[in-house]
Design a protein around this motif. Sequence first.
Motif, PDB file in Angstrom:
ATOM      1  N   ASN A   1      -8.870  10.420   8.031  1.00 39.84           N
ATOM      2  CA  ASN A   1      -7.505  10.687   7.593  1.00 39.84           C
ATOM      3  C   ASN A   1      -6.731   9.375   7.637  1.00 39.84           C
ATOM      4  OD1 ASN A   1      -6.947  13.856   7.439  1.00 39.84           O
ATOM      5  ND2 ASN A   1      -8.383  13.468   9.120  1.00 39.84           N
ATOM      6  N   TYR A   2      -6.064   9.053   6.536  1.00 37.98           N
ATOM      7  CA  TYR A   2      -5.405   7.753   6.433  1.00 37.98           C
ATOM      8  C   TYR A   2      -3.983   7.930   5.904  1.00 37.98           C
ATOM      9  CZ  TYR A   2     -10.371   6.581   6.366  1.00 37.98           C
ATOM     10  OH  TYR A   2     -11.712   6.506   6.647  1.00 37.98           O
ATOM     11  N   VAL A   3      -3.040   7.256   6.549  1.00 38.90           N
ATOM     12  CA  VAL A   3      -1.642   7.274   6.128  1.00 38.90           C
ATOM     13  C   VAL A   3      -1.170   5.834   5.967  1.00 38.90           C
ATOM     14  CG1 VAL A   3       0.719   7.924   6.706  1.00 38.90           C
ATOM     15  CG2 VAL A   3      -1.168   9.468   7.276  1.00 38.90           C
ATOM     16  N   ASN A   4      -0.565   5.556   4.824  1.00 44.54           N
ATOM     17  CA  ASN A   4      -0.019   4.233   4.557  1.00 44.54           C
ATOM     18  C   ASN A   4       1.449   4.373   4.168  1.00 44.54           C
ATOM     19  OD1 ASN A   4       0.633   2.144   2.106  1.00 44.54           O
ATOM     20  ND2 ASN A   4      -0.562   1.157   3.712  1.00 44.54           N
ATOM     21  N   ALA A   5       2.310   3.549   4.737  1.00 41.54           N
ATOM     22  CA  ALA A   5       3.731   3.534   4.381  1.00 41.54           C
ATOM     23  C   ALA A   5       4.183   2.088   4.252  1.00 41.54           C
ATOM     24  CB  ALA A   5       4.560   4.256   5.435  1.00 41.54           C
ATOM     25  N   LYS A   6       5.003   1.826   3.225  1.00 40.70           N
ATOM     26  CA  LYS A   6       5.383   0.447   2.958  1.00 40.70           C
ATOM     27  C   LYS A   6       6.790   0.394   2.384  1.00 40.70           C
ATOM     28  CE  LYS A   6       3.337  -3.710   0.870  1.00 40.70           C
ATOM     29  NZ  LYS A   6       2.169  -4.192   0.094  1.00 40.70           N
ATOM     30  N   SER A   7       7.551  -0.593   2.804  1.00 40.84           N
ATOM     31  CA  SER A   7       8.888  -0.834   2.263  1.00 40.84           C
ATOM     32  C   SER A   7       9.016  -2.308   1.918  1.00 40.84           C
ATOM     33  CB  SER A   7       9.971  -0.430   3.261  1.00 40.84           C
ATOM     34  OG  SER A   7       9.905  -1.232   4.425  1.00 40.84           O
TER      35      SER A   7
ATOM     36  N   LEU B   1       9.924   1.616  -2.076  1.00 41.66           N
ATOM     37  CA  LEU B   1       9.402   2.391  -0.963  1.00 41.66           C
ATOM     38  C   LEU B   1       8.190   3.176  -1.445  1.00 41.66           C
ATOM     39  CD1 LEU B   1      12.762   3.865   0.386  1.00 41.66           C
ATOM     40  CD2 LEU B   1      11.628   1.755   1.110  1.00 41.66           C
ATOM     41  N   SER B   2       7.146   3.227  -0.650  1.00 42.21           N
ATOM     42  CA  SER B   2       5.941   3.959  -1.051  1.00 42.21           C
ATOM     43  C   SER B   2       5.214   4.485   0.176  1.00 42.21           C
ATOM     44  CB  SER B   2       5.004   3.062  -1.873  1.00 42.21           C
ATOM     45  OG  SER B   2       4.651   1.896  -1.148  1.00 42.21           O
ATOM     46  N   ALA B   3       4.510   5.579  -0.023  1.00 45.96           N
ATOM     47  CA  ALA B   3       3.711   6.175   1.052  1.00 45.96           C
ATOM     48  C   ALA B   3       2.526   6.892   0.427  1.00 45.96           C
ATOM     49  CB  ALA B   3       4.541   7.152   1.881  1.00 45.96           C
ATOM     50  N   SER B   4       1.425   6.935   1.157  1.00 45.74           N
ATOM     51  CA  SER B   4       0.234   7.626   0.657  1.00 45.74           C
ATOM     52  C   SER B   4      -0.527   8.274   1.803  1.00 45.74           C
ATOM     53  CB  SER B   4      -0.688   6.657  -0.097  1.00 45.74           C
ATOM     54  OG  SER B   4      -1.246   5.696   0.785  1.00 45.74           O
TER      55      SER B   4
ATOM     56  N   PHE C   1      13.606 -13.754  -2.959  1.00 48.46           N
ATOM     57  CA  PHE C   1      13.161 -13.638  -1.569  1.00 48.46           C
ATOM     58  C   PHE C   1      12.851 -12.177  -1.318  1.00 48.46           C
ATOM     59  CE2 PHE C   1      14.123 -12.523   2.839  1.00 48.46           C
ATOM     60  CZ  PHE C   1      13.251 -13.378   3.503  1.00 48.46           C
ATOM     61  N   ARG C   2      11.719 -11.910  -0.674  1.00 54.04           N
ATOM     62  CA  ARG C   2      11.364 -10.525  -0.379  1.00 54.04           C
ATOM     63  C   ARG C   2      10.842 -10.427   1.047  1.00 54.04           C
ATOM     64  NH1 ARG C   2       7.486 -12.165  -4.066  1.00 54.04           N
ATOM     65  NH2 ARG C   2       8.702 -11.233  -5.753  1.00 54.04           N
ATOM     66  N   THR C   3      11.062  -9.278   1.620  1.00 54.81           N
ATOM     67  CA  THR C   3      10.574  -9.011   2.966  1.00 54.81           C
ATOM     68  C   THR C   3      10.257  -7.531   3.071  1.00 54.81           C
ATOM     69  OG1 THR C   3      11.064  -9.251   5.328  1.00 54.81           O
ATOM     70  CG2 THR C   3      12.873  -8.570   3.910  1.00 54.81           C
ATOM     71  N   GLY C   4       9.453  -7.165   4.041  1.00 57.80           N
ATOM     72  CA  GLY C   4       9.094  -5.759   4.157  1.00 57.80           C
ATOM     73  C   GLY C   4       8.261  -5.452   5.378  1.00 57.80           C
ATOM     74  N   LEU C   5       7.983  -4.159   5.531  1.00 59.77           N
ATOM     75  CA  LEU C   5       7.171  -3.628   6.622  1.00 59.77           C
ATOM     76  C   LEU C   5       6.082  -2.743   6.045  1.00 59.77           C
ATOM     77  CD1 LEU C   5      10.026  -2.546   9.077  1.00 59.77           C
ATOM     78  CD2 LEU C   5       8.618  -4.605   9.252  1.00 59.77           C
ATOM     79  N   GLU C   6       4.946  -2.682   6.746  1.00 57.38           N
ATOM     80  CA  GLU C   6       3.847  -1.818   6.321  1.00 57.38           C
ATOM     81  C   GLU C   6       3.161  -1.238   7.542  1.00 57.38           C
ATOM     82  OE1 GLU C   6      -0.086  -1.847   3.378  1.00 57.38           O
ATOM     83  OE2 GLU C   6       0.858  -3.730   3.961  1.00 57.38           O
ATOM     84  N   PHE C   7       2.761   0.037   7.429  1.00 52.78           N
ATOM     85  CA  PHE C   7       2.058   0.719   8.511  1.00 52.78           C
ATOM     86  C   PHE C   7       0.829   1.411   7.935  1.00 52.78           C
ATOM     87  CE2 PHE C   7       6.536   0.565   9.615  1.00 52.78           C
ATOM     88  CZ  PHE C   7       6.492   0.039  10.899  1.00 52.78           C
ATOM     89  N   ASN C   8      -0.323   1.147   8.560  1.00 51.64           N
ATOM     90  CA  ASN C   8      -1.576   1.800   8.191  1.00 51.64           C
ATOM     91  C   ASN C   8      -2.138   2.511   9.412  1.00 51.64           C
ATOM     92  OD1 ASN C   8      -2.368   1.111   5.341  1.00 51.64           O
ATOM     93  ND2 ASN C   8      -1.993  -0.944   6.121  1.00 51.64           N
ATOM     94  N   ASN C   9      -2.207   3.824   9.327  1.00 49.68           N
ATOM     95  CA  ASN C   9      -2.744   4.598  10.442  1.00 49.68           C
ATOM     96  C   ASN C   9      -4.033   5.286  10.004  1.00 49.68           C
ATOM     97  OD1 ASN C   9      -2.239   5.687  13.248  1.00 49.68           O
ATOM     98  ND2 ASN C   9      -2.555   7.586  12.107  1.00 49.68           N
ATOM     99  N   SER C  10      -5.102   5.097  10.758  1.00 50.68           N
ATOM    100  CA  SER C  10      -6.392   5.707  10.422  1.00 50.68           C
ATOM    101  C   SER C  10      -6.921   6.498  11.610  1.00 50.68           C
ATOM    102  CB  SER C  10      -7.412   4.637  10.018  1.00 50.68           C
ATOM    103  OG  SER C  10      -7.635   3.722  11.073  1.00 50.68           O
TER     104      SER C  10
END
Length: 736
Positions: A390-396, A358-361, A408-417
């Motif tokens: 202003n930038y927000v990134n979140a990833k799992s 899990l990561s966020a920035s 096998f890997r899967t995930g979600l990512e969100f980039n808000n600017s």
Amino acid sequence: MTSNFALRTMILACTSVAAFSFAQVNISGKVLYKNKPVKDVNVSLKDSYDGATTDAEGNYKFQTDEKGAKILVFSHPKYENSEQSINVESNDITINTNLKESLSEIDAVVITAGSIEASDKKRATALLTPLDIYTTAGADGQVTAALGYLPGVQKVGESEGLFVRGGTAGETKIFIDGTLVNNYFSQSTPGLSGRDRFNTSLFKGNVFSSGGYSAQYGQALSSVLLLESVDLPSKTSYDFSLSPLFAGANYQKLNEAKTASWGVSANYSNLGLVNGVFNANTDFSKSPNGFGSDANFRIKTKKGGFIKYYGNFQTGSMGVNNLSLEPNIDRSEVDLESNYTFQTLSYKEKFGKYKVNLSASYSFNQNNLDFTNVENGIASDTFAIYTKGNYVNAKSVVERKISKISVFRTGLEFNNSIEDSQFGSYKKHVTDLISSGFAETNLAVNRNFSLSLGARAEHSSYLDRWNLAPRVSMAYKISDTWVSSLAYGIYYQNPESKFINSNARLGFQKADHYIFQLQHNTDGRSLRLEAFYKDYSYLIKTVGSTSFQTAIDNSGNGFAKGMEIFWRDRKSIKGIDYWLTYSYLDTERNFMNFPTSLTPTFAAKHTLSAVAKKFVLNWKTGFNLSYTYASGRPYYDLTQDFNSSIRHQGYLKDYNALNFSVNYVPSIGRTDNKANTVIVLGINNILGTKNVFGYNYSQDGMRRSPVLPAYDTFVFIGAFISFGVDKTDDAINNNL
């Protein structure tokens, strides 16, 4: 009587031996793998000492006096253990078996098409390590500058960024511990390139992909650079750095249990002294200067996972005077003020068969550019360009092993600017949320063949559109030293927000990647051959002046094709580590304000680089050389009307630069060191070659001026002093 007793004893002994021999059972058979015999397989009865080893024909045979239900075990380091149940009675037993291949991360072939990996993993593809970055002459300790000596990267000196295989700088994205880094490079004035914002010592490894990259990453038409931060320091330490350009200090604290650490650092830079000593091509009205600080903590969990935080804060300013090309204006002044912060938090842990990351920035970037025209010493016509983002990134990412090596890997990512900008009197506000989901599997079919299948889906709130991007790659081991790789993928990217200045209905830009690679690895030597083709579609077309372009549609297209060679040799010449690269690039685009399909101004057809390093232990000194040649890039003077046309065009002179650096470690060989010092001298473009990066034209096209590097030759000298950690071994191994 005695003789009769002896006779009876001998008869009893012989009878016992006969009975024992009669009780033994022969167990035999043949061991195969894919219908071929396997030798040196250990065959044994479980929980006994009875067994044998297969011969060259895969045959085995042994005797046992065990009785009843038993388990026959077949074992070999390269194959999975096999067990078969048998019933041992009085009859001989024949058991044939077919083994299954056993895979490990070291044995399995690795897919490397389009990528060069350098990390702490024991991979043959580790061609460029973090230690190399510091000692590559001309790289100035920057990750991205060192990558410029690898194949596929163009030599562009007038703008920051990685220009890869015919792609713009905006088509390459950079990630730290899985999170996207917005504004990785420091801001600069037009015609001058910015530097990396992040210290190279933060990272323990990197993966540079010039194409065909994983479905985990998106919004990059050309390339991704994946940086992996260090875990824990080896011990508590503090160090200082000092040079005519900058001063810095760093402190890292490790707890006694070696399960957690924290650290802080600060630095200040100013080119004022350098500008007073060396002749500069750029007239700095205010020398580039800046202050930066960062903080971090790292916690190792009980299960071996990590929680990491890193925060970076920077501010800077500079001013430049340019001679004007316009009548009635003597010169133009440009002043820059910038502020930046980047914060990231990551957590990775294993839960049984699953690994969770899990990561966020969050990042904030603000640049204020003020342009002023000066005539006869009087300022007039002030013009401003202000940007704030202003930038927000979140990833799992969730990963599950489906065998010893396949995952096998899967995930979600969100980039808000959220971006606000002002160009003169024009103001705009642009927001976008890019929501992404991805899944992929890496399958090691056997020791010689690996396959990766994946897909990524994205939705942009600003464009109000979806995309779906499949990715596939595979690798086949031709021999013990030769591996071939293939990769194909579709990649999408939003138009850059600086071109969104109208209500035009826009969509995703698209690129299809096709890559073939051959890689040869032996002890101390690596050879990498790669051919690629990129098909661009739905590129944006723009109208307006060079400094303010507005996207009107996605009717642009283009292609890029070429081949690359990388050779690294640490063995042939004793004590010398060197590498050679060559890139051939054929590319054209009809995009932006191009009136037709043209070779972009950032693309050179031929690029050649050479790097060599040698540490002389008796002198306590390391010597480093690098050289880059690039054939002349094209330049164009385009009219600035709705339907632009070419007024002037041509090719720049070929680019040449020979760089040299030396690092001296006086503490080597001493046992009473309280501090460890490394003194560094670096000279970029030591021959003073007059390189040109392009031309600026007046509005009517009648006058022009060359775009030049800030300095033809740049000299750096500095001292790095560390307490608590002896870094001399790093210096011996070509680290500063």
